[in-house]
Every structure is written in structure tokens, then in C-alpha cells.
Scaffold this motif. Structure first.
Motif, mmCIF file in Angstrom:
data_model
loop_
_atom_site.group_PDB
_atom_site.id
_atom_site.type_symbol
_atom_site.label_atom_id
_atom_site.label_comp_id
_atom_site.label_asym_id
_atom_site.label_seq_id
_atom_site.Cartn_x
_atom_site.Cartn_y
_atom_site.Cartn_z
ATOM 1 N N UNK A 1 13.466 8.121 88.152
ATOM 2 C CA UNK A 1 14.099 8.262 86.852
ATOM 3 C C UNK A 1 13.978 6.944 86.091
ATOM 4 N N UNK B 1 16.066 4.857 83.032
ATOM 5 C CA UNK B 1 17.332 4.857 82.306
ATOM 6 C C UNK B 1 17.485 3.569 81.518
ATOM 7 N N UNK C 1 19.979 1.126 79.065
ATOM 8 C CA UNK C 1 21.421 0.849 79.111
ATOM 9 C C UNK C 1 22.229 1.801 78.239
ATOM 10 N N UNK D 1 21.104 8.287 78.975
ATOM 11 C CA UNK D 1 21.018 9.203 80.096
ATOM 12 C C UNK D 1 19.770 8.945 80.940
ATOM 13 N N UNK D 2 19.764 9.530 82.126
ATOM 14 C CA UNK D 2 18.612 9.417 83.013
ATOM 15 C C UNK D 2 17.507 10.377 82.556
ATOM 16 N N UNK E 1 15.428 0.357 83.247
ATOM 17 C CA UNK E 1 15.824 0.428 84.651
ATOM 18 C C UNK E 1 15.156 1.655 85.265
ATOM 19 N N UNK F 1 15.099 4.117 88.553
ATOM 20 C CA UNK F 1 15.938 4.560 89.675
ATOM 21 C C UNK F 1 15.168 5.557 90.520
#
Lengths: 111, 114
Positions: free
Chosen positions: B35, B37, B39, B42-43, B88, B90
Motif C-alpha cells: 500500500x 499512504x 500523511x 487513506x491507504x 509511506x 506499507x
């Protein structure tokens, strides 16, 4: 309309308060439901799965209402450490990759 | 506690570099996911895998690629990083079971492209 909708908040509540979040989903075929907690700049962490009969884990209670297509999370006796964003996640029929995340509800518990 | 690991945790690198973000899990999960994302946002699913030699693109268009040669390992590669890749990332995994099992997430990689 988004597939999973949550009130973004923020919900500002005093310590010790009870707070409830709702999450609505659009696909009636959805089968699995989860609540995650995400702290700022951290990864989502599973808080609890949501079962048809409802379930409780300490101060947290989750409910599922299939007829109205929503799930809820109730937090009792809220603590400062409960401050986070709570993500509602819905998954469609078994075997599919599709986990649909809500945008999250921010909770701030105030001293 | 879930055992899924991502490295590096933070990466600041210049434009045009090739980057590989590592993700490993020790739970024997067949399903793995990447995923993205930003800040407060949503993912977005960018890649997923049902098992060894299975990879698919997710809902969000991404210039990255993934591979799944071993069950436990699901690296993501950017051939030529750009500032728009700053985000980011994930990694998550889940077991195959009755109904859909919950996903477990790694700590994430915070990527910054200069």
C-alpha cells in the motif's frame, strides 16, 4: 458514493468518556469486517475483527448491522492512549484481494 | 503480534536511483500486499500477491514492480525514483482461511525522493 464511509472527526472527548464510531459500507456482499487503529505516521494495527453476533475486547465493543450495512466501534472509559485514527476495513467475498479501507476517524482523548 | 518486517524504515535518496523496498513475513501467509499512504490520507493498494509467482497491480497506478519468488518475501522496486514517489509504503500479509483473514502490516518505509 465511497465504498466505505467514516466520519473523519476529529472526535475530542474527555478521559473516561464513552465514544462510538460508525462506518457504512455499500456492497451488501461484503463478508469480513475489521477495525484497525493507526497512530500518526505509523502502520495500521488490527484492533478487532467484527463478527455477526458482535464482539467485545475489554473496553472495546464492535457491532455489525448487515441490514443497514454498517459497523460500529464503542470505546468505554477512554484513555489518553486511545488517541489515534480508527480505520474501518471491509473485505468482499472470500478469496478476493479486496480489502477496502475507510479514510478513518480521528479520536483525541483530552486530559 | 504479527511478524512482518520492512526495510529500510526511512530512505532519503536522489532522483533517478533504483530503489528496492524489502518486505518479509514469517507467518507463512500466502497473501501479501503493498500500500501507499500519504500523511493524513487513506491507504491505496498498489500491488498484491496470492502466492509464489503470483503478482497483480492494485487500484492505484504505480510505476513500481514487485516479485514473489518465495512465500515469505515480497520486495517492491522503483527503477527510477522521482519526487512524486515520496510517500509511506506499507507491506501487509494475510492468511487464507474461512472468510477473509485480517491483514497484518509491517512498520512501513518512509521514502523521500529529492
Amino acid at each position: 458514493r465511497k465504498e466505505v464511509e467514516q466520519d473523519p472527526g476529529p472526535f475530542n472527548v474527555p478521559e473516561g468518556a464513552t465514544v462510538a464510531f460508525n462506518c457504512t459500507y455499500s456492497n451488501s456482499a461484503s463478508q469480513s469486517f475489521f477495525w484497525y487503529r493507526q497512530d500518526c505516521r505509523k502502520e495500521p494495527k488490527l484492533l478487532m475483527s467484527v463478527y455477526s453476533s458482535g464482539n467485545e475486547d475489554g473496553r472495546f465493543t464492535a457491532q455489525l448491522n448487515r441490514a443497514s450495512q454498517y459497523i460500529s466501534l464503542l470505546i468505554r472509559d477512554s484513555k489518553l492512549s486511545d488517541s489515534a485514527t480508527y480505520l474501518c476495513v471491509v473485505s468482499e467475498i472470500s478469496g478476493t484481494y479486496k480489502y477496502i479501507f475507510g479514510t478513518g476517524t480521528r479520536l483525541k482523548v483530552l486530559a | 503480534e504479527a511478524d512482518i518486517y520492512q526495510t529500510p524504515r526511512y530512505l532519503v535518496i536522489g532522483t533517478g536511483k533504483k530503489i528496492t523496498l524489502e518486505c518479509s513475513q514469517t507467518m507463512g501467509h500466502d497473501k501479501m500486499y503493498w500500500y501507499q499512504q500519504d500523511p493524513g490520507m487513506e491507504l491505496h493498494l498498489i500491488h498484491y500477491s496470492y502466492g509464489v509467482n503470483s503478482t497483480e497491480k492494485g487500484d492505484l497506478s504505480s510505476e513500481s514492480t514487485v516479485s514473489r519468488i518465495r512465500t515469505e518475501h515480497f520486495p517492491l522496486t522503483l527503477e527510477s525514483a522521482r519526487p512524486s514517489h515520496t510517500s509511506q509504503y506499507l507491506c501487509a500479509s494475510s492468511a487464507i482461511g474461512g472468510g477473509n483473514q485480517p491483514q497484518h502490516f509491517g512498520d512501513g518505509t518512509r521514502l523521500s525522493i529529492l
